[in-house]
Motif scaffolding. Structure first.
Motif, PDB file in Angstrom:
ATOM      1  N   LEU A  39       0.795  -1.213   0.000  1.00 19.76           N
ATOM      2  CA  LEU A  39       0.000   0.000   0.000  1.00 19.76           C
ATOM      3  C   LEU A  39       0.839   1.281   0.000  1.00 19.76           C
ATOM      4  CD1 LEU A  39      -2.750   1.345   0.080  1.00 19.76           C
ATOM      5  CD2 LEU A  39      -2.746   1.073   2.577  1.00 19.76           C
ATOM      6  N   TYR A  40       1.825   1.338   0.872  1.00 18.16           N
ATOM      7  CA  TYR A  40       2.596   2.578   0.963  1.00 18.16           C
ATOM      8  C   TYR A  40       3.932   2.317   1.631  1.00 18.16           C
ATOM      9  CZ  TYR A  40       2.049   3.131   6.026  1.00 18.16           C
ATOM     10  OH  TYR A  40       2.124   2.949   7.384  1.00 18.16           O
ATOM     11  N   THR A 103       3.032   5.946  -2.692  1.00 11.75           N
ATOM     12  CA  THR A 103       1.895   5.060  -2.905  1.00 11.75           C
ATOM     13  C   THR A 103       1.483   5.107  -4.376  1.00 11.75           C
ATOM     14  OG1 THR A 103      -0.278   4.410  -2.025  1.00 11.75           O
ATOM     15  CG2 THR A 103       0.109   6.769  -2.335  1.00 11.75           C
ATOM     16  N   THR A 105      -1.973   4.286  -7.498  1.00 11.17           N
ATOM     17  CA  THR A 105      -3.413   4.237  -7.763  1.00 11.17           C
ATOM     18  C   THR A 105      -4.003   2.880  -7.395  1.00 11.17           C
ATOM     19  OG1 THR A 105      -3.185   3.469 -10.059  1.00 11.17           O
ATOM     20  CG2 THR A 105      -3.143   5.846  -9.700  1.00 11.17           C
ATOM     21  N   ARG A 125     -10.290   2.438  -5.504  1.00 10.78           N
ATOM     22  CA  ARG A 125     -10.281   3.868  -5.177  1.00 10.78           C
ATOM     23  C   ARG A 125     -10.690   4.166  -3.724  1.00 10.78           C
ATOM     24  NH1 ARG A 125     -10.313   8.719  -7.775  1.00 10.78           N
ATOM     25  NH2 ARG A 125     -10.217   7.707  -9.829  1.00 10.78           N
ATOM     26  N   ILE A 128      -7.710   3.776  -1.419  1.00 12.84           N
ATOM     27  CA  ILE A 128      -6.670   4.794  -1.600  1.00 12.84           C
ATOM     28  C   ILE A 128      -7.153   6.128  -1.053  1.00 12.84           C
ATOM     29  CG2 ILE A 128      -5.158   5.937  -3.260  1.00 12.84           C
ATOM     30  CD1 ILE A 128      -4.683   2.906  -2.900  1.00 12.84           C
TER      31      ILE A 128
END
Length: 226
Positions: A39-40, A103, A105, A125, A128
């Motif tokens: 994710l990040y 991160t 899309t 979406r 995120i």
């Protein structure tokens, strides 16, 4: 607010709910679960977010977004902006983790590195959005490439958004303000005003901008607080 691990678990459950294109062989070669999102990377209390398209092979292997050839340009450029010096060693490069998040899309790797279809982006979406609005505390987002920038069209007036993007290279010296809305786990609506700073994607395949990217990144970062 629930721990960020809850959001990661929610994304994984969504990925397991219905199949979509994932580069399974790369995950298997890296001994990684294909449904586990990457994710990040970084510090959720930071004020800078670098926002890319999706993962590549290097990212799956490392378990971090933006760590391949393109990601290294971003990381090294950010290091230089912080310390006003060229990178000395990889250990020092790791120190940028406290000053940014990285991160994408979609937190998965598509087969053959082809961009995910709008249907897949739409599916992920909401997650995120929650990352950017609820969990990350910053407001300054540097997008890398067309796909990453156009992810934010959803939160902008279409005509204004297209007019901004049609400005040619001057768009890379400009910024766009948008308001992102999202819904939390208990149905509460959250909103955040963010400023988008577009840059071209720093891929070695992007011949038009690859050599120019470090100076373009330097110019953008000179306008930001981090």
């Amino acid at each position: 607010m629930q721990p960020i691990e809850n959001l990661i678990d929610q994304i994984q459950k969504e990925a397991q709910r219905e199949e979509f294109p994932i580069d399974i062989p790369v995950y298997k070669n890296c001994e990684k679960d294909p449904t586990k999102p990457i994710l990040y990377y970084g510090n959720l209390k930071s004020n800078i977010c670098f926002f890319g398209r999706d993962l590549g092979r290097d990212e799956v292997k490392a378990g971090q977004p933006l760590i391949g050839a393109a990601g290294q340009l971003v990381r090294q450029g950010f290091y230089k902006a912080i310390y006003q010096e060229e990178l000395i060693n990889e250990e020092k490069l790791a120190s940028i983790k406290e000053r940014l998040i990285l991160t994408n899309t979609v937190p998965y790797k598509p087969p053959e590195n082809k961009a995910y279809a709008m249907k897949v982006k739409k599916r992920f979406r909401p997650f995120i959005e929650r990352l950017l609005v609820i969990y990350w505390q910053g407001t300054q987002i540097i997008t890398l490439g067309t796909e990453a920038f156009k992810w934010f069209e959803y939160y902008s007036n279409k005509d204004e958004f297209n007019a901004f993007w049609s400005k040619g290279d001057s768009r890379y010296e400009s910024s766009l303000n948008v308001t992102i809305s999202t819904m939390g786990d208990k149905g509460k609506t959250y909103q955040k005003n963010v400023t988008i700073y577009p840059l071209p994607h720093p891929s070695p395949l992007n011949q038009k901008y690859y050599n120019r990217f470090p100076s373009m990144l330097e110019n953008t970062l000179s306008r930001l607080a981090f």
